[in-house]
Structure formats: structure tokens, C-alpha cells
Design a protein around this motif. Sequence first.
Motif, short mmCIF file in Angstrom:
data_model
loop_
_atom_site.label_atom_id
_atom_site.label_comp_id
_atom_site.label_asym_id
_atom_site.label_seq_id
_atom_site.Cartn_x
_atom_site.Cartn_y
_atom_site.Cartn_z
N LYS A 103 -21.12 -17.73 48.15
CA LYS A 103 -21.65 -17.79 49.51
C LYS A 103 -20.51 -17.71 50.53
O LYS A 103 -20.63 -17.04 51.57
N ALA A 104 -19.39 -18.37 50.21
CA ALA A 104 -18.24 -18.36 51.12
C ALA A 104 -17.65 -16.96 51.28
O ALA A 104 -16.99 -16.67 52.28
N GLU A 105 -17.87 -16.10 50.31
CA GLU A 105 -17.42 -14.70 50.45
C GLU A 105 -18.24 -13.96 51.51
O GLU A 105 -17.79 -12.96 52.07
N LEU A 106 -19.44 -14.48 51.79
CA LEU A 106 -20.34 -13.81 52.74
C LEU A 106 -20.31 -14.44 54.13
O LEU A 106 -20.31 -13.72 55.14
N VAL A 107 -20.33 -15.77 54.18
CA VAL A 107 -20.35 -16.48 55.47
C VAL A 107 -19.43 -17.70 55.39
O VAL A 107 -19.24 -18.26 54.31
N PRO A 108 -18.85 -18.13 56.52
CA PRO A 108 -18.00 -19.33 56.49
C PRO A 108 -18.82 -20.58 56.22
O PRO A 108 -19.97 -20.68 56.66
N ALA A 109 -18.23 -21.53 55.51
CA ALA A 109 -18.88 -22.83 55.28
C ALA A 109 -18.54 -23.81 56.39
O ALA A 109 -19.31 -24.73 56.66
N THR A 110 -17.39 -23.64 57.02
CA THR A 110 -16.85 -24.63 57.96
C THR A 110 -16.36 -23.95 59.24
O THR A 110 -15.84 -22.85 59.18
N PHE A 111 -16.56 -24.63 60.37
CA PHE A 111 -15.88 -24.20 61.59
C PHE A 111 -15.14 -25.38 62.19
O PHE A 111 -15.49 -26.54 61.96
N ILE A 112 -14.10 -25.08 62.94
CA ILE A 112 -13.24 -26.09 63.58
C ILE A 112 -13.05 -25.70 65.04
O ILE A 112 -12.83 -24.51 65.34
N ILE A 113 -13.14 -26.67 65.92
CA ILE A 113 -12.88 -26.41 67.35
C ILE A 113 -11.86 -27.42 67.87
O ILE A 113 -11.95 -28.62 67.59
N LYS A 114 -10.88 -26.91 68.57
CA LYS A 114 -9.94 -27.76 69.29
C LYS A 114 -10.19 -27.60 70.78
O LYS A 114 -10.25 -26.47 71.29
N ALA A 115 -10.36 -28.72 71.48
CA ALA A 115 -10.61 -28.71 72.92
C ALA A 115 -9.74 -29.78 73.57
O ALA A 115 -9.17 -30.64 72.89
N SER A 116 -9.63 -29.71 74.88
CA SER A 116 -8.83 -30.72 75.58
C SER A 116 -9.51 -31.14 76.89
O SER A 116 -10.36 -30.41 77.42
N LYS A 117 -9.17 -32.34 77.33
CA LYS A 117 -9.67 -32.85 78.62
C LYS A 117 -8.68 -32.44 79.70
O LYS A 117 -7.48 -32.67 79.56
N LYS A 118 -9.19 -31.86 80.75
CA LYS A 118 -8.31 -31.37 81.81
C LYS A 118 -7.50 -32.52 82.43
O LYS A 118 -7.99 -33.63 82.57
N HIS A 119 -6.28 -32.18 82.82
CA HIS A 119 -5.42 -33.17 83.51
C HIS A 119 -6.00 -33.50 84.86
O HIS A 119 -6.57 -32.67 85.54
#
Length: 251
Positions: free
Chosen positions: A235-251
Motif C-alpha cells: 500500500k505504501a508503494e501506492l499512497v503515503p501512510a504518514t504526513f508531517i507538518i511543521k508550523a510556527s507561531k508568528k512573532h
Amino acid sequence: MDVNTDFLNINKESWEKSAERFFGRTALPEYGPFSLSEEQLKLFGNISNQKVLDIGCGSGHSLQYMGNHGANELWGLDLSTKQVETANKLLRNQQVKVSLFESPMEENPGLPSNYFDIAYSIYALGWTVDLQRTLLNIHNYLKPGGIFIFSWEHPIHDRLKYEQSSFTFNKSYNVEGPEYNEAWHNNVVIYHRKLSTYINTLIESGFTIEKVIDDVMLPEDESSDNPSRWYSTQKAELVPATFIIKASKKH
């Protein structure tokens, strides 16, 4: 009692029964199945002397990783009594302040505002029954300039099912909302949300998106894998199993 409270109660009951199965699983430096690790991605940067908050801290292994890399305060919350008890035992030898709360992530159990350098959630944020409320909470906990990193099962992953020797789409990616989860034998309720919903709700909650990652890392040896497993190499060859997001709080 509203619908969301009902769902939280259903999920808490299931977690109390199943917690042992997940002790130490999917914890930093790992982000999730078939995903790059923190050792490869280096999303957190220097953790030394940082105040960190784990949303859905589970058995505490990600907080242990943070403590071992120099964080000077370890905070976490989790819905499950059993998980929080286990995390407290795991972290009792850490030489820094440890503060754990048994609480849904949709509520603030007494966490300070504008306090944390880093908040993160490893394969836990998707359990929220109110994404906007949870993200607004996390935004409030962070200092200006603080970062939030989370991983979760890619929302296209469970739309695909292995039946009769092939993968087919058996659910709509576009229809969002609460669903009984097949991987948990329909004993928990998890909201299906499109990837764009996570991104747009982060933006609406005041975050700046820094990186979105859904690269797939396949194992070198996949000969013995079973394609009908929830996380299979096929299945992983067809679609990703995991996603990751990095975000930040504005100064």
C-alpha cells in the motif's frame, strides 16, 4: 452531553483497554509508518534548554527523547489515564521538570499561555474531535516564534483497501466527518479530514506553515509483507501512510 463528548468517551474507553499495545510505539525519533525520521529530517533543530509540550503524549517515549536531547521542561497531556500513568513512570528519572495532565486536547487542563518553545504531536493530533479548538489551544500555549510539529496517518491511506488481490478505493476522500475506524475494529471514532483541512485550519488558527512532508520510505526487505495489513509495503508503494507538518507561531 454533545456528540463530541460522546466520541471522546468512546475513544477514552477504548484507549484504556488497548494502551499496552501502543507503549513505546510510534514515538520520536520516528514520525510514523513508512516515514522519514527526525534523525533524517531535523525539523526540531536544537532542543537544548527548550520548554516542550507533547499533545497526546501516550506512554511518554517522545518526551523521553526530548529529555535525552536536552529539553529543560517536559509537559504533556493525554486522554488516557493508563497512558499518563505509564508516562509518569517512564519519565521519573528525568533530571528536569515533568508535568503531565490527563485531559482531552480540546480542553486546556491548566497549561500556561505564550510559554512553550516547542509543541508537537506524534500520531495523535488526528484523534481530536474539534481540530480548530485544539489548534487554537496549541497556538495559545506557544511563545511567539514557537514551533508546532505533528504527524498523523495520511488521510488518503484508509480510503484504499486490499480486496481480491488488488487495492481499491472503498471510501470517498472528499467526504469529511466522524467515522468508526476499521483498524480499531470499529471501536473508536476518528474524524476523516482532507490534508487541505489540516493545512487551512492551521492557517486560520494563526500558524505559518513551514513544511509539509509525505515522502515514503520503503523497507529494503518487503518479501514477507502481507498486503492486507493496515500498514503494508504494497500500500505504501501506492499512497503515503504518514504526513508531517511543521508550523510556527508568528512573532
